[in-house]
Design an enzyme around this catalytic site. Structure first.
Site, mmCIF file in Angstrom:
data_model
loop_
_atom_site.group_PDB
_atom_site.id
_atom_site.type_symbol
_atom_site.label_atom_id
_atom_site.label_comp_id
_atom_site.label_asym_id
_atom_site.label_seq_id
_atom_site.Cartn_x
_atom_site.Cartn_y
_atom_site.Cartn_z
ATOM 1 N NE ARG A 109 -3.567 -2.351 2.586
ATOM 2 C CZ ARG A 109 -4.454 -2.486 3.738
ATOM 3 N NH1 ARG A 109 -4.325 -1.681 4.666
ATOM 4 N NH2 ARG A 109 -5.044 -3.653 3.618
ATOM 5 C CB CYS A 168 -0.474 -1.825 16.705
ATOM 6 S SG CYS A 168 1.326 -1.527 17.120
ATOM 7 C CD GLU A 180 -5.861 -3.578 15.540
ATOM 8 O OE1 GLU A 180 -5.016 -3.201 15.945
ATOM 9 O OE2 GLU A 180 -5.749 -4.827 14.731
#
Length: 500
Positions: free
Chosen positions: A178, A282, A384
């Site tokens: 990406r 994260c 998440e």
């Protein structure tokens, strides 16, 4: 014509030989700005062969000289910092300042790795027996690989590469497709810093490339950061093929807010930790756990006020608090979670769906979203989200708040905000989470401590950076040495040697 981002193999750009490619977007506009090749299995095997050919000479280079290459690399990155940050922002979508922070946190690990000559020292014991000495040495594994995520395209590759290279290994990086340009640029800077060609290689790809890296016998160790299902797959497959593996997965980081906390400080911390980088971290705080109804009501009001004032804009806009998400699929996924939260009965205080940015209507934007009265059964609590969504899950008392963080399947990071030292000390000792912040919202350890989560946030015995990284990327050899005096003979012995 749209540019093709090359592989970087053997110290040079290498054009793809296969036909598969992926689009690289400008998240601020939604436009395709480049293509990235998706390597075939044969292309990945050729990269591994190149690294294997270069590794022996690099391992034979003394640690001080390897450290000097890292020192020069730090100088070059600082020289090019602004250009690297702009490039990173253009593909990821995080703001310019946040992009610089991404690079800086990676550089701090490289700076720690400059101390490799000390970290690679073995141990020595003299006279353990008559004329017998014992010593140990740390030696590189060989060729190792890093498989890294889109959300930190500089930091995490450097966390993996720094200790691997300082230890004398050759490194194969498979970055996210990406935002692949910064990893290639880092490889170029390593070459400019004096790293021999072939010691640091970048190969782009998807699952086909990953499967080669975790199965080819020439790869001795694999490091990964990403989602938990993929972390578990890579870990189990790699160790099943006899490799070392350290794989880090998802997170659901809680912030416990005690009644004595400074709520203005708490609200500021939650806004930054929850919405920075559009929540694509994260270590983002995604669950606020106020203790007591009075604390919860006051905190919800302060957060709602601050959320309403946030500015979402293009990644290089000076006034933006955060930029777009990485692609349209990320927007759709997060929007789906918002709808689940509504459907499951949470109170929606701010809805970020449907936001548009003037002049950038095609960009991948999602406004800040805030939920209250979230329960532990809801998907927005359990899973998440990886977007700009903060939820308030109220706790009746301290023990319930402690249990919420400890019982969640993820155990990456957690924070407590309080003025009570006894409560903070008890929390740090008892919470079942790998990284703890006390009045610190994002408890990412400094470079000479290790980074790693527990439970389903981490797979493997050793963490990232710090001393653990050098243990992971080296193997220990122990030598027992005896130099008997001339003419001395003990005769044959048929019993196992002992300290007697």
């Amino acid at each position: 014509m749209t540019r093709m981002i090359p592989h970087f193999v053997g110290g040079k750009h290498v054009d793809p030989t296969g036909g598969r490619v992926a689009d690289v977007f400008d998240p601020s506009t939604g436009a395709v700005q480049a293509h990235v090749p998706l390597a075939s299995a044969d292309e990945v095997r050729a990269v591994i062969a190149n690294a294997e050919a270069a590794q022996a000479d690099w391992a034979a280079t003394n640690p001080q000289k390897r450290a000097r290459v890292l020192m020069r690399f730090v100088e070059l990155v600082n020289r090019d910092m602004d250009d690297l940050a702009r490039l990173l922002s253009s593909e990821h979508g995080k703001t310019f300042g946040d992009a610089k922070g991404d690079i800086q946190r990676g550089i701090e690990v490289i700076e720690f790795c400059i101390g490799a000559p000390h970290l690679l020292k073995g141990e020595y014991s003299t006279g353990v027996g008559t004329g017998i000495d014992v010593y140990s040495m740390r030696q590189p594994l060989g060729v190792v690989a890093g498989i890294t995520p889109f959300n930190f395209p500089a930091m995490i590759p450097l966390w993996k590469a720094g200790p691997a290279l300082a230890s004398g290994n050759a490194f194969v990086l498979k970055p996210s497709e990406r935002d692949p340009s910064v990893p290639v640029r880092l490889a170029e800077l390593f070459l400019e810093a004096g790293l021999p060609a072939g010691v640091f290689n970048v190969v782009h790809g998807d699952k086909e490339a990953v499967d080669v890296l975790i199965s080819d016998p020439r790869i001795q160790a694999v490091g990964f950061v990403g989602s938990t299902p993929i972390a578990e797959y890579i870990y189990t497959t790699a160790i099943g093929n006899g490799k070392r593996a350290q794989c880090f997965g998802g997170a659901k980081n809680h912030m416990i807010v005690m009644p004595d906390a400074d709520l203005d400080q708490v609200a500021d911390a939650l806004i930054g930790a929850g919405y920075g980088s559009a929540g694509e971290r994260c270590m983002a705080i995604s669950v606020a756990v106020p203790v007591g109804e009075e604390t919860a009501d006051a905190l919800a009001a302060k957060l709602a006020e601050r959320v309403a004032a946030l500015n979402v804009g293009p990644s290089l806009s000076e006034g933006a608090d955060y930029g777009p998400l990485v692609n349209s699929a990320a927007v759709d996924r997060v929007a789906g979670y918002i709808q689940q939260g509504i459907d499951q009965g949470a109170t929606l205080l701010a809805d970020g769906r449907g936001i548009t940015v003037d002049g950038h209507e095609g960009g991948f934007y999602l406004g800040p979203t805030l939920f209250d009265h979230v329960t532990t059964e809801m998907a927005i609590y359990r899973e998440e989200i990886f977007g700009p969504v903060l939820v308030i899950a109220r706790a009746a008392d301290y023990e319930q708040a402690l249990a919420m963080a400890s019982d969640h399947e993820f155990g990456n990071g957690v924070a407590i905000f309080t003025r009570d030292g006894d409560a903070a000390r008890d929390f740090a000792a008892r919470v079942n989470v790998g990284m703890v912040g006390v009045n610190v919202p994002i408890p990412v350890p400094i470079a000479y401590y290790t980074f790693g989560g527990w439970k389903r946030s981490g797979f493997g015995d050793l963490n990232q950076h710090g001393a653990d990284a050098f243990r992971f990327y080296t193997k220990t050899k122990t030598v027992t040495s005896r130099w008997p005096s001339h003419g001395v003979r003990d005769g044959a012995s048929f019993v196992i040697p002992t300290m007697n």
